[in-house]
Design an enzyme around this catalytic site. Structure first.
Site, PDB file in Angstrom:
ATOM      1  CG  MET A  24       5.053 -24.736 -16.907  1.00  0.00           C
ATOM      2  SD  MET A  24       4.469 -23.924 -18.317  1.00  0.00           S
ATOM      3  CE  MET A  24       5.361 -22.627 -18.166  1.00  0.00           C
ATOM      4  CD  GLN A  77       6.872 -28.168  -8.341  1.00  0.00           C
ATOM      5  OE1 GLN A  77       7.178 -28.452  -9.591  1.00  0.00           O
ATOM      6  NE2 GLN A  77       5.650 -27.414  -8.100  1.00  0.00           N
ATOM      7  CB  CYS A 107       3.882 -33.631 -12.083  1.00  0.00           C
ATOM      8  SG  CYS A 107       4.545 -34.292 -13.662  1.00  0.00           S
ATOM      9  CG  ASP A 209      -8.578 -22.827 -18.898  1.00  0.00           C
ATOM     10  OD1 ASP A 209      -7.505 -23.418 -19.128  1.00  0.00           O
ATOM     11  OD2 ASP A 209      -9.499 -23.379 -18.916  1.00  0.00           O
TER      12      ASP A 209
END
Length: 325
Positions: A24, A77, A107, A209
């Site tokens: 992130m 990444q 992304c 989630d």
């Protein structure tokens, strides 16, 4: 219950467990990654790095590429859209101590998508296959991809993209159960993760989630995925790895960290920020983390206004003392 916590093999990289920190931007920097590793994450994913920035020797990119021995194994990444540039830059950095090279195909940010990178790649399965094939050929380390359900509801093609990546030699695929159009809104579609798992033989990591041990276990049960990736739920909550590990192993629900533990974690996090970034940048970057840590605490909303005025470690110390009285 049978333990769902198990080692995970990605190419020749063997992870101690199958609970993974998501990459992130602006969150999974070195200080935060070290804390997540301490709490038991099986694989630590770094912030995404531009392949072009490496090519042009961008000075800010060096910090993004820093890896600490204590956080291993690490997934580095890259993002980009040119197969030649991505594969060549992967080769250029291969000697660095990462275990897995991931290519960002998920992304949703407009700037990234506008350049034909990130989730825009999902519009072009042939290009996905070419990028993966050239990168696999260029380096010996395992190459993985992180994708979404599709670009939008009219183009749900995660299965096709995953198959293209597998055919090109990808060692694993992570699937976020939302389209690019959704960003992070609405519910993640776990059915698409199950469909990808049925369609490929390489490991499939489910993402979307997962907020605690129960949701991690449900995701694995419903989809058959080989591992779980934790994204936004880890912000201000590195303990989530400890919690998920315990639940997957024994079904035990660990108690939330006590107030004193939260306070201690904030201060440790801030000290790591100072160590690796200096006070000026470190404390400014710490502001958002502190806001996440204190979510749900009394007076958190009022405290957040003060957080943005913090400029020094002493400011932060005083603020933290005030809220944790």
């Amino acid at each position: 219950m049978e333990s769902k916590l198990r080692p995970l093999r990605i190419g020749d990289a063997i992870l101690e467990n199958n609970i993974i920190l998501a990459p992130m931007a602006g969150v999974t920097d070195l200080p935060f990654r070290l804390l997540c590793k301490e709490q038991g994450a099986g694989l630590i994913c770094m912030e995404m790095v531009s392949a072009k920035a490496i090519m042009y020797n961008n000075k800010n990119t060096e910090e993004l590429l820093e890896i600490h021995p204590e956080e291993l194994p690490v997934s580095l990444q890259l993002f980009g859209s040119d197969p030649h540039i991505i594969s060549e830059m992967a080769k250029r950095i291969e000697e660095r101590p990462f275990a897995v090279l991931d290519i960002n195909m998920g992304c949703p940010m407009p700037k990234i998508v506008g350049n034909g990178e990130g989730s825009a790649l999902m519009k072009n399965p042939a290009l996905v296959e070419k990028i993966v094939a050239e990168t696999v050929k260029a380096i010996k380390k395992p190459v993985t991809v992180k994708i979404r359900k599709g670009f939008d509801d009219a183009h749900v093609n995660a299965v096709e993209i995953a198959k293209a990546a597998e055919a090109a030699g990808a060692a694993a695929v992570t699937v976020h159960g939302r389209t690019r159009e959704q960003y992070y809104a609405g519910e993640a579609d776990w059915d698409i993760i199950a469909k990808v798992k049925e369609a490929v033989r390489i490991p499939v990591i489910g993402n979307g989630d997962v907020t605690d041990g129960e949701s991690a276990a449900r995701l694995m049960e419903q989809t058959g995925c080989d591992g779980v990736m934790i994204g936004r739920a880890v912000r201000g909550n590195p303990w989530i790895f400890r919690e998920i590990k315990a639940y997957l192993q024994t079904g035990e629900k660990l108690a939330s960290p006590e107030t004193a533990q939260v306070k201690e974690m904030i201060l440790r996090h801030a000290m790591l920020q100072l160590k690796y970034k200096g006070e000026y940048i470190g404390i400014r970057e710490m502001r958002k983390h502190v806001s996440w840590y204190v979510t749900g605490f009394p007076y958190a909303a009022r405290f957040r206004q003060k957080v943005n005025e913090m400029e020094t470690f002493d400011d932060l110390m005083r603020g933290v003392e005030a809220i944790f009285m």
